[in-house]
Write a protein that holds these residues in place. Structure first.
Motif, PDB file in Angstrom:
ATOM      1  N   ALA A 118      18.139 -15.044  28.109  1.00 29.10           N
ATOM      2  CA  ALA A 118      16.733 -15.472  28.207  1.00 29.10           C
ATOM      3  C   ALA A 118      16.306 -15.553  29.671  1.00 29.10           C
ATOM      4  CB  ALA A 118      16.556 -16.824  27.526  1.00 29.10           C
ATOM      5  N   LEU A 119      17.207 -16.126  30.481  1.00 23.27           N
ATOM      6  CA  LEU A 119      16.932 -16.265  31.906  1.00 23.27           C
ATOM      7  C   LEU A 119      16.743 -14.896  32.551  1.00 23.27           C
ATOM      8  CD1 LEU A 119      16.770 -18.851  33.546  1.00 23.27           C
ATOM      9  CD2 LEU A 119      19.113 -18.453  34.298  1.00 23.27           C
ATOM     10  N   GLU A 120      17.640 -13.968  32.175  1.00 25.70           N
ATOM     11  CA  GLU A 120      17.601 -12.627  32.740  1.00 25.70           C
ATOM     12  C   GLU A 120      16.311 -11.902  32.312  1.00 25.70           C
ATOM     13  OE1 GLU A 120      21.027 -10.266  31.553  1.00 25.70           O
ATOM     14  OE2 GLU A 120      19.637  -8.555  31.504  1.00 25.70           O
ATOM     15  N   LEU A 121      15.935 -12.096  31.041  1.00 22.23           N
ATOM     16  CA  LEU A 121      14.722 -11.427  30.560  1.00 22.23           C
ATOM     17  C   LEU A 121      13.464 -11.976  31.231  1.00 22.23           C
ATOM     18  CD1 LEU A 121      15.293 -10.602  26.849  1.00 22.23           C
ATOM     19  CD2 LEU A 121      13.973  -9.223  28.435  1.00 22.23           C
ATOM     20  N   LEU A 122      13.453 -13.288  31.482  1.00 21.28           N
ATOM     21  CA  LEU A 122      12.298 -13.856  32.181  1.00 21.28           C
ATOM     22  C   LEU A 122      12.176 -13.232  33.569  1.00 21.28           C
ATOM     23  CD1 LEU A 122      12.169 -17.659  31.278  1.00 21.28           C
ATOM     24  CD2 LEU A 122      10.832 -15.771  30.364  1.00 21.28           C
ATOM     25  N   HIS A 123      13.335 -12.970  34.196  1.00 19.43           N
ATOM     26  CA  HIS A 123      13.352 -12.236  35.461  1.00 19.43           C
ATOM     27  C   HIS A 123      12.710 -10.871  35.288  1.00 19.43           C
ATOM     28  CE1 HIS A 123      14.979 -13.702  39.121  1.00 19.43           C
ATOM     29  NE2 HIS A 123      16.008 -14.288  38.537  1.00 19.43           N
ATOM     30  N   GLN A 124      13.139 -10.180  34.221  1.00 20.19           N
ATOM     31  CA  GLN A 124      12.659  -8.817  33.993  1.00 20.19           C
ATOM     32  C   GLN A 124      11.162  -8.767  33.707  1.00 20.19           C
ATOM     33  OE1 GLN A 124      14.880  -6.641  31.089  1.00 20.19           O
ATOM     34  NE2 GLN A 124      16.839  -7.068  32.071  1.00 20.19           N
ATOM     35  N   VAL A 125      10.627  -9.803  33.061  1.00 18.03           N
ATOM     36  CA  VAL A 125       9.187  -9.793  32.826  1.00 18.03           C
ATOM     37  C   VAL A 125       8.444 -10.371  34.034  1.00 18.03           C
ATOM     38  CG1 VAL A 125       9.332  -9.838  30.311  1.00 18.03           C
ATOM     39  CG2 VAL A 125       9.210 -11.985  31.557  1.00 18.03           C
ATOM     40  N   ARG A 126       9.160 -10.462  35.138  1.00 17.46           N
ATOM     41  CA  ARG A 126       8.600 -10.851  36.449  1.00 17.46           C
ATOM     42  C   ARG A 126       7.984 -12.229  36.445  1.00 17.46           C
ATOM     43  NH1 ARG A 126       5.981  -5.223  36.315  1.00 17.46           N
ATOM     44  NH2 ARG A 126       7.925  -4.109  36.003  1.00 17.46           N
ATOM     45  N   ILE A 127       8.757 -13.186  35.929  1.00 16.70           N
ATOM     46  CA  ILE A 127       8.342 -14.581  36.031  1.00 16.70           C
ATOM     47  C   ILE A 127       9.131 -15.218  37.162  1.00 16.70           C
ATOM     48  CG2 ILE A 127       8.668 -16.812  34.885  1.00 16.70           C
ATOM     49  CD1 ILE A 127       7.522 -15.639  32.407  1.00 16.70           C
ATOM     50  N   ASP A 128       8.412 -15.835  38.092  1.00 19.34           N
ATOM     51  CA  ASP A 128       9.070 -16.496  39.209  1.00 19.34           C
ATOM     52  C   ASP A 128       9.683 -17.796  38.719  1.00 19.34           C
ATOM     53  OD1 ASP A 128       8.098 -14.509  40.862  1.00 19.34           O
ATOM     54  OD2 ASP A 128       6.219 -15.608  41.217  1.00 19.34           O
ATOM     55  N   ASP A 129      10.799 -18.158  39.311  1.00 18.49           N
ATOM     56  CA  ASP A 129      11.444 -19.421  38.997  1.00 18.49           C
ATOM     57  C   ASP A 129      11.676 -19.603  37.489  1.00 18.49           C
ATOM     58  OD1 ASP A 129      12.570 -21.831  39.351  1.00 18.49           O
ATOM     59  OD2 ASP A 129      10.799 -22.858  40.136  1.00 18.49           O
TER      60      ASP A 129
END
Lengths: 284, 332
Positions: free
Chosen positions: A132-143
């Protein structure tokens, strides 16, 4: 090779006053190949949403389905409830129009993302949390670590729609169904979200059905465009035919004429009158 | 399940400060409500017809000397505001005064009756929640026939006055079936519960109908939400969707109605305790009002109002726990 999704003469009937019921989809047929992106455009009530909801068997309760929908050769209407659940969980991801309505306001983002892993063991859940953390990175969410602890109301519509996309892709689905995912967002966010969906699905080779009113957007994102009108697919286009190609159906023509164009000055944008192209395309 | 513990010390501290300020404000508000309510009751009681001194003296009511002496003893000869001042000063010092009728300290008089009433309200409240919630949930999830049947029963329960319910229950379960005693409070916890069952059911019936209606509407409402479709689209099983997305969210309106119903429960003890001959706070209040026992009425009313305010404060607190959107002032 058989396509990933085959929709074959799909008819959807809801009970009305008429004992026969009212048919809302009149024999919709199309296919989506593996890794292919298909756009569906059409006015409100043309049956776009009904069609993709039927693909995930999320059509309204009490509606009757005739014809067949096959995902990977397996008939969706014939699936048992258990098979259906597994298909929705593992094979099909869905993104909806209004993320604030589509995500339960009382659970944290982290809980929402990993919810489908709740019944699995703690080891699985840890893996899911990391993913989930990695995907949030991929959808370009900061922090992203902070976002996991937030509630939906603390995020903007654009941010939350990215979360929705991350949730839809978390289990690595083979087909992504996007039901007007950019309509509720402002224009800059729209473009970003649309680009994000395209990038991520290309990377993972996920097939896509993208529903929208925005024919230009769909031309930029999709390999093929289906035009729906009154519960039928009236035209299938490739993006290059949007500009100066040969158009077969007058509704498509009218739809294309409604696009604003900065090179031409007009007093009013033309509109397609409701029901203008009834049976037999008589109006034109 | 928080996956990543995130702590933001500064904002957390600010949040706690906000909670403290809100809590202090709430307490001040409650104190003000109590003050206003006690004054209103005091004035209403003084202005009502009848004279406590006459009641105390009984057949010696004509004795001018006795009247003067009693008036002086209980400060009845002083202006209303001064009398109220006397009472409120006593209250703040923990002295609730003396009952004219029972010739006893009001505090010990009330203290002796609190257990019965508290048990009755707790028992009734539990019945309300369980009965109301389960009935509402079944009604929302069941087919049309069951739903309509339950709906009719709920209408009857809501429309029947409490004292009628009491008479019907006593007739059926005490006189015909002989399952429960007709009146009295019983001894020991089991004995008390046995004695309190019919009163608690009487107290609970119409309130649980209210809860059931709200539960049914809330569940049906939540089932139609987009986020429930999302949950189904993600392949969650029905029990999980029901628990985490339908019932969890339906708790918000259910909690609101619970606060309102709690007030009804507390007020309902007055009727129920009289109907079943229980010596609780409610029946004490009725006896005191009919005999103009000022000190008892004042203190009992304050107690009832305080209980009501505390329940409502708890409900508001619970609301914050259930709905994250209401936590920081409801801002988006």
């Amino acid at each position: 090779m058989t396509p990933l999704l085959e929709v074959d003469d799909l008819r959807l009937t809801v009970g009305g006053r008429d004992p026969q019921g009212q048919e809302l989809l009149h024999g919709v047929s199309f296919t989506v190949g593996a890794g292919e992106a298909v756009g569906i455009v059409g006015e409100s009530g043309s049956g776009k949403t009904l069609t993709i909801r039927a693909v995930a068997a999320l059509h309204p309760p009490g509606a009757r389905i005739d014809g067949d929908i096959r995902l990977d050769g397996r008939s969706v209407p014939a699936m048992s409830p258990r098979e259906l659940m597994r298909m929705r969980r593992d094979d099909v991801g869905m993104v909806f129009q209004d993320p604030h309505a589509a995500i339960n306001p009382v659970h944290r983002i982290g809980d929402f993302l990993t919810e489908t892993y709740r019944k699995d063991g703690p080891e699985q859940r840890r893996v899911a949390a990391a993913r989930a953390l990695e995907l949030l990175h991929q959808v370009r969410i900061d922090d992203p670590a902070r976002i996991l602890g937030c509630y939906p109301h603390e995020l903007s519509g654009g941010m939350l729609q990215r979360v929705m996309i991350a949730a839809a892709l978390l289990r690595g689905p083979r087909l992504l169904l996007a039901d007007e995912p950019t309509t509720a967002l402002d224009v800059t966010t729209q473009a970003e979200v649309a680009a994000l969906i395209t990038d991520l699905r290309r990377e993972s080779g996920t097939s896509l059905i993208f529903i929208t009113h925005d024919i230009e957007l769909v031309g930029a994102l999709c390999d093929r465009i289906l035009v729906m009108y009154k519960g039928r697919i009236v035209e299938e286009l490739t993006p290059d035919r949007l500009h100066g190609g040969k158009i077969a159906h007058p509704y498509t023509e009218a739809l294309l004429a409604c696009r604003p164009d900065i090179t031409r000055r007009r007093h009013r944008l033309p509109a397609v009158p409701a029901g203008a192209f009834e049976e037999g395309w008589a109006a034109q | 399940m928080a996956i990543v513990e995130h702590s933001l010390p500064r904002s957390a501290r600010r949040q706690w400060a906000a909670v403290l300020v809100a809590g202090a404000g709430r307490l001040a508000q409650m104190a003000l409500t109590l003050l206003a309510a006690s004054f209103l009751i005091f004035v209403a009681l003084q202005r009502a017809p009848g004279n406590p001194v006459d009641i105390m003296l009984g057949n010696k009511a004509g004795d001018a000397e006795a009247v003067r002496r009693l008036n002086a003893q209980y400060h009845f000869d002083q202006p209303l505001l001064v009398q109220y001042g006397h009472w409120i000063t006593g209250l703040l010092h923990g002295d609730l005064g003396t009952s004219f009728i029972f010739r006893e300290d009001v505090s010990s008089l009330i203290a002796a009756r609190i257990p019965t009433t508290a048990l009755l309200v707790a028992y009734g409240g539990l019945l309300v929640l369980v009965l109301g919630f389960v009935t509402g949930l079944v009604s929302a999830r069941a087919g049309r026939t069951v739903d309509t049947g339950i709906s009719v029963l709920l209408s009857v329960a809501l429309a029947t006055p409490t004292y009628v319910i009491a008479i019907v229950l006593i007739t059926v379960f005490s006189l015909y079936l002989n399952w429960f005693p007709v009146f009295g409070s019983g001894d020991g916890l089991l004995g008390r519960l046995h004695h309190l069952t019919l009163p608690a059911v009487t107290l609970a019936l119409s309130s649980s109908a209210a809860i059931a209606r709200v539960t049914r509407a809330a569940v049906k409402d939540e089932e139609r939400r987009d986020h429930v479709t999302t949950a189904l689209a993600r392949g969650l099983d029905t029990p999980t969707v029901l628990r985490r997305h339908v019932i969890r969210n339906a708790l918000l309106p259910i909690t609101t109605i619970t606060g309102i119903v709690a007030a009804g429960l507390i007020a309902g003890t007055v009727i129920v305790e009289n109907a079943f001959g229980l010596d609780g706070v409610g029946s004490l209040l009725v006896q005191a009002i009919t005999r103009k026992d000022y000190a008892v009425v004042q203190s009992t009313s304050i107690l009832v109002i305080t209980a009501f305010l505390v329940v409502n404060a708890l409900v508001d607190l619970l609301y914050g726990v259930i709905d994250p959107r209401t936590r920081d002032g409801g801002t988006r």
